[in-house]
Design a protein around this motif. Structure first.
Motif, short mmCIF file in Angstrom:
data_model
loop_
_atom_site.label_atom_id
_atom_site.label_comp_id
_atom_site.label_asym_id
_atom_site.label_seq_id
_atom_site.Cartn_x
_atom_site.Cartn_y
_atom_site.Cartn_z
N SER A 111 0.84 -1.20 0.00
CA SER A 111 0.00 0.00 0.00
C SER A 111 0.87 1.24 0.00
O SER A 111 2.03 1.22 0.42
N ASN A 112 0.30 2.34 -0.47
CA ASN A 112 1.03 3.59 -0.65
C ASN A 112 1.49 4.15 0.70
O ASN A 112 0.70 4.30 1.62
N LEU A 113 2.77 4.44 0.78
CA LEU A 113 3.34 4.98 2.02
C LEU A 113 2.99 6.44 2.21
O LEU A 113 2.81 6.91 3.33
N ASN A 114 2.87 7.17 1.11
CA ASN A 114 2.61 8.62 1.18
C ASN A 114 1.45 8.97 0.25
O ASN A 114 1.66 9.33 -0.90
N VAL A 115 0.25 8.84 0.77
CA VAL A 115 -0.93 9.11 -0.04
C VAL A 115 -1.08 10.61 -0.26
O VAL A 115 -1.02 11.39 0.69
N VAL A 116 -1.28 11.01 -1.50
CA VAL A 116 -1.53 12.41 -1.84
C VAL A 116 -2.77 12.46 -2.73
O VAL A 116 -3.18 11.45 -3.31
N ARG A 117 -3.37 13.63 -2.81
CA ARG A 117 -4.55 13.84 -3.66
C ARG A 117 -4.14 14.62 -4.90
O ARG A 117 -3.18 15.39 -4.88
N THR A 118 -4.86 14.37 -5.97
CA THR A 118 -4.60 15.09 -7.20
C THR A 118 -5.93 15.34 -7.90
O THR A 118 -6.97 14.84 -7.47
N GLU A 119 -5.88 16.10 -8.98
CA GLU A 119 -7.08 16.48 -9.71
C GLU A 119 -7.04 15.83 -11.08
O GLU A 119 -6.05 15.94 -11.80
N VAL A 120 -8.12 15.12 -11.43
CA VAL A 120 -8.20 14.42 -12.70
C VAL A 120 -9.33 15.00 -13.53
O VAL A 120 -10.42 15.28 -13.01
N TRP A 121 -9.05 15.18 -14.83
CA TRP A 121 -10.07 15.61 -15.79
C TRP A 121 -10.26 14.49 -16.78
O TRP A 121 -9.31 14.06 -17.44
N ALA A 149 -8.98 12.84 -6.70
CA ALA A 149 -8.60 11.43 -6.71
C ALA A 149 -7.34 11.23 -5.88
O ALA A 149 -6.51 12.14 -5.73
N GLU A 150 -7.22 10.04 -5.32
CA GLU A 150 -5.96 9.65 -4.68
C GLU A 150 -4.97 9.30 -5.77
O GLU A 150 -5.26 8.51 -6.68
N ALA A 151 -3.78 9.91 -5.72
CA ALA A 151 -2.78 9.67 -6.75
C ALA A 151 -2.31 8.23 -6.69
O ALA A 151 -2.04 7.68 -5.63
#
Length: 792
Positions: free
Chosen positions: A461-471, A512-514
């Motif tokens: 699983s992702n150690l460093n979860v970040v959010r991003t924007e998806v189109w 979205a979660e990257a």
């Protein structure tokens, strides 16, 4: 004479007394406390003696509509306050009731005799209903019947009103963020729900509040309209979404309804009209999504390859190996094929034998391993899974001791946790170590039986979860949806990541979660958690959309142009997209603008890749996106999946268009954008050019800095191809064609002073036989020869 006299006296007396007796009849009235009532309310009727009488006993039979009323009680009151009362159901809708005194009145009196209590049925029809009184009897203290007039019918009106409202949703609802949950409710409205087509008179809402309080105090913003789903038995049913788009947290849920927009709201909880104790609000809890598990590397061996079947980019190229035993081959597996190795005999702890894979876990934690292991009866039975960071110090994995059988169903590990030190590591080595010389069948000497391994999967699983924007559709995240957006689908094919909380294909921002890698996040254009063929749809839906009017890099730069001439209706022309330098390619996208002709004057006959794509196209492994728009051709083609190509070519793609009517002006094709893909690498080509078999390329950049003879296109060809070359200075030029025996078969160019620039000349081999041919460029100071193949 006496008899006659008696008769004479009696008759007049009778005539005199009859009017007096009529006037002395007792009058009884039925007094209703409220003639306008709602379902669920109580109705009180007082049966009263209106004129003074020596009343001692009163009885009556009460007749009513059981569909609208429920009889509760009959009791003595006022005139009979010190007496007794009794009632009983004689038949449905008929009650016999009576009251009696225990001592006579001192003087005749009027007043209330009996109190009747009814309840308006909760599911009663609206409208007027009456209560009748029959078989009434009055008796005085001398046990004499008192004549009385009939008791008038008691009439009441039942209002149209919501008389039942409740949530039919469970009292406790738990969902994960992004999931859907439809709350349900039912209601009954007298005079409304029993009549078809009346649902439009009702308005029903579902409400969510963070406070556990009376829903009548909730802010208007918390209420959402519910949808009518139809009648069922007595009730109207409704449903409404409460989980989707609801942030993580705890909420209280109630239902609200209104009839005819009259401003009177009714509130329902779990079970009935809302009540903090008896019918409270439902409880909704929205939980965070669980951590997504990425497949770092996976081997299924179905393509009989020792390389990964699927991986994160950091593990592309990872392979499984064997140390100490034989050379890996392939055999029947748990499903499909498995890796298989002989040569395990001669167990020696100092010279270990083992399977091994090495992967990077950078950026990941909670590493888990799954695999299936089996052998033939004469192969080794005992194995131990170990891990290491340096291939020197090995650690046994708890739970990783294996006892093999001949079935893949026995020695199975599923999501076996690896030690913490394997997290976020540049390289982790995992091995399946042979630990004894015991065979699968129990003998102690291992022979040449084969040991097999299959379905290896390493996750984290992702150690460093970040959010991003998806189109949706902008799969390369360059702020515009265009033909290039097909290529990331190939580059990240079958990649999987967290499901977006709220997927959408519309042109709007989606939080979205990257993913790992982040680039794959945008390739999941439709938000279903996997990159595959379905992600092509949002590209088509949103083609041409941009996030800003002044998108950085949106300007198109002219790479080359080609005159198409004046075609007549029905005529076709072919042109090609080429590269100055040979490129390795698994996909290409380009944009060609057609200048000087209207969109209605032409159509695309076909667009396709050059020879690099032939094998993949014939085997169905190519994705394509072709669009005629804005006066040009947008096209992309790519291998369906991550594919590193070793094939180098100058030839990228072919376009054929047809004139739909005569062109009145000369058309020009302008090449404005070319991007090539190889594996996961996308590269814009600034030296790409456009050519055909009839017209020289018009240079649009600086003059070539060197003289070159480039590969013909197409190649192989039948029967025509184009030969391209560049001149760095003005020079005498000769271009000749030779057959395999060295005999010149054609001269294409012979000029004494050709200016510097780029040139494309056509060659028609229709009169030649199939075979290998050579073409040669000669200038004052340069000679170069290339080969080409004619196939008929």
């Amino acid at each position: 004479m006496a008899f006659t006299f008696y008769t004479y006296l009696i008759l007049p007396l009778t005539m005199i007394l009859l009017p007096v007796i009529c006037q002395a009849q007792a009058l009884i009235s039925a007094n209703i406390t409220d003639s306008q009532l709602r379902p669920g309310e109580q109705l009180e009727i007082l049966l009263s003696l209106d004129n003074p009488e020596d009343i001692y006993f009163f009885s009556t039979e009460i007749v009513y509509d059981t569909g609208r009323l429920t009889f509760l009680s009959a009791s003595h009151t006022d005139l009979f306050s010190d007496g007794l009362s009794i009632y009983d159901e004689l038949s449905p809708g008929r009650i016999g009731a009576s009251v009696v005194r225990t001592t006579p009145l001192s003087v005749p009196l009027s007043g209330n005799m009996m109190q009747l209590l009814f309840e308006i049925n909760r599911y009663s029809e609206s409208g007027e209903t009456g209560i009748l009184f029959e078989q009434t009897e009055l008796v005085n203290s001398a046990d004499e019947v008192i004549e009385h007039s009939p008791i008038p019918e008691a009439l009441i009106a039942i209002e149209e009103v919501i008389s039942h409202l409740r949530l039919t949703t469970p009292g406790v609802v738990e969902v994960t963020e992004g999931e859907s949950f439809l709350a349900t409710a039912e209601l009954f409205a007298s005079g409304v729900t029993s009549v078809s087509g009346n649902e439009g008179r009702l308005n029903v809402w579902i409400g969510l509040s963070s406070e556990n309080s009376d829903p009548s105090t909730w802010d208007e913003s918390v209420w959402r309209s519910m949808t009518f789903t139809g009648p069922e038995e007595l009730f109207y049913r409704y449903e409404g979404e409460i989980a989707l788009l609801t942030p993580v947290g705890s909420y209280f849920v109630a239902v609200r309804a209104e009839l005819d927009l009259n401003g009177e709201f009714f509130y329902g909880g779990v079970g009935d009209f809302w009540d903090a104790v008896g019918s409270p609000s439902a409880e909704l809890t929205v939980f965070d999504q669980p951590p997504f598990r990425y497949v770092l590397a996976e081997w299924n061996f179905d393509d009989e390859s020792l390389g990964v079947s699927h991986s994160l980019p950091q593990n592309d190229g990872a392979v499984i190996s064997v140390t100490g035993a034989g050379v890996p081959g392939f055999a029947a597996g748990a499903s499909g094929r498995a890796a298989s190795v002989n040569g395990w005999s001669g167990f020696d702890p100092l010279n270990p034998k083992y399977w091994q894979v090495s992967v990077s876990t950078s950026g990941l934690e909670n590493i888990q391993l799954s695999a299936k292991h089996a052998g033939t009866s004469s192969s080794p039975r005992d194995f131990q899974i170990q891990v290491s960071l340096d291939e020197s110090t090995w650690t046994d994995v708890p739970g990783g001791t294996l006892l093999l059988t001949t079935s893949f169903n026995d020695a199975v590990i599923e999501n076996l946790p690896l030690p913490v030190f394997t997290e976020n590591a540049e390289q982790v080595h995992i091995r399946w170590l042979q630990t004894s010389d015991i065979r699968v069948d129990g003998d102690t000497v291992v022979t040449t039986g084969s040991n097999r391994i299959d379905d290896i999967r390493i996750t984290g699983s992702n150690l460093n979860v970040v959010r991003t924007e998806v189109w949706a559709g902008d799969t390369n995240n360059d702020n515009i949806v265009d033909e290039v957006d097909l290529l990331p689908l190939s580059a990240y094919w079958n990649s999987r990541g967290p499901l977006p909380v709220y997927p959408t294909r519309s042109w709007s921002a989606r939080d979205a979660e990257a993913w790992i890698p982040e680039e794959a996040t945008y390739a999941d254009a439709n938000g279903d958690g996997v990159v595959n063929q379905n992600d092509l749809l949002p590209i088509g839906l949103n083609f041409g959309q941009t996030r800003s009017a002044a998108r950085e890099g949106a300007e198109e730069s002219l790479l080359g142009s080609l005159s198409l001439g004046n075609l007549n209706a029905g005529e076709e022309i072919v042109f090609y997209i080429n590269s100055d330098e040979p490129v390795k390619i698994s996909g290409v996208s380009y944009r060609v603008n057609l200048i000087g002709i209207d969109e209605s004057e032409w159509e695309i006959v076909h667009t396709k890749g050059a020879e690099w794509s032939d094998d993949w196209s014939s085997s169905g492994k190519i994705m394509e996106f072709s669009m005629k728009n804005d006066g040009g051709v947008s096209y992309s083609m790519a291998y369906r999946g991550v594919k590193l190509s070793d094939f180098e070519t100058h030839n990228l793609a072919e376009v054929r268009i047809r004139a739909l009517r005569d062109w009145q002006t000369e058309a020009v094709a302008e090449l404005v954008r070319v991007t090539v893909l190889n594996g996961r690498e996308m590269t814009p080509l600034i030296t790409a050019f456009i050519s055909d078999g009839n017209t020289d390329v018009t240079p649009v950049t600086e003059l070539p800095d060197q003289t070159l003879l480039l590969q013909n296109f197409p190649n192989p060809f039948n029967p025509s191809t184009s030969i391209r070359y560049t001149l760095s200075t003005t020079s005498p030029v000769r271009v000749d064609i030779f057959n395999a025996a060295g005999r010149r078969v054609a001269t294409l160019v012979e000029q004494q002073a050709q200016p510097a620039g780029e040139y494309v000349v056509p060659f028609d081999g229709s009169r030649l036989s199939s075979g290998v041919y050579f073409y040669r460029l000669q200038t004052q100071s340069f000679t170069q020869t290339r080969s080409m193949v004619l196939i008929k």
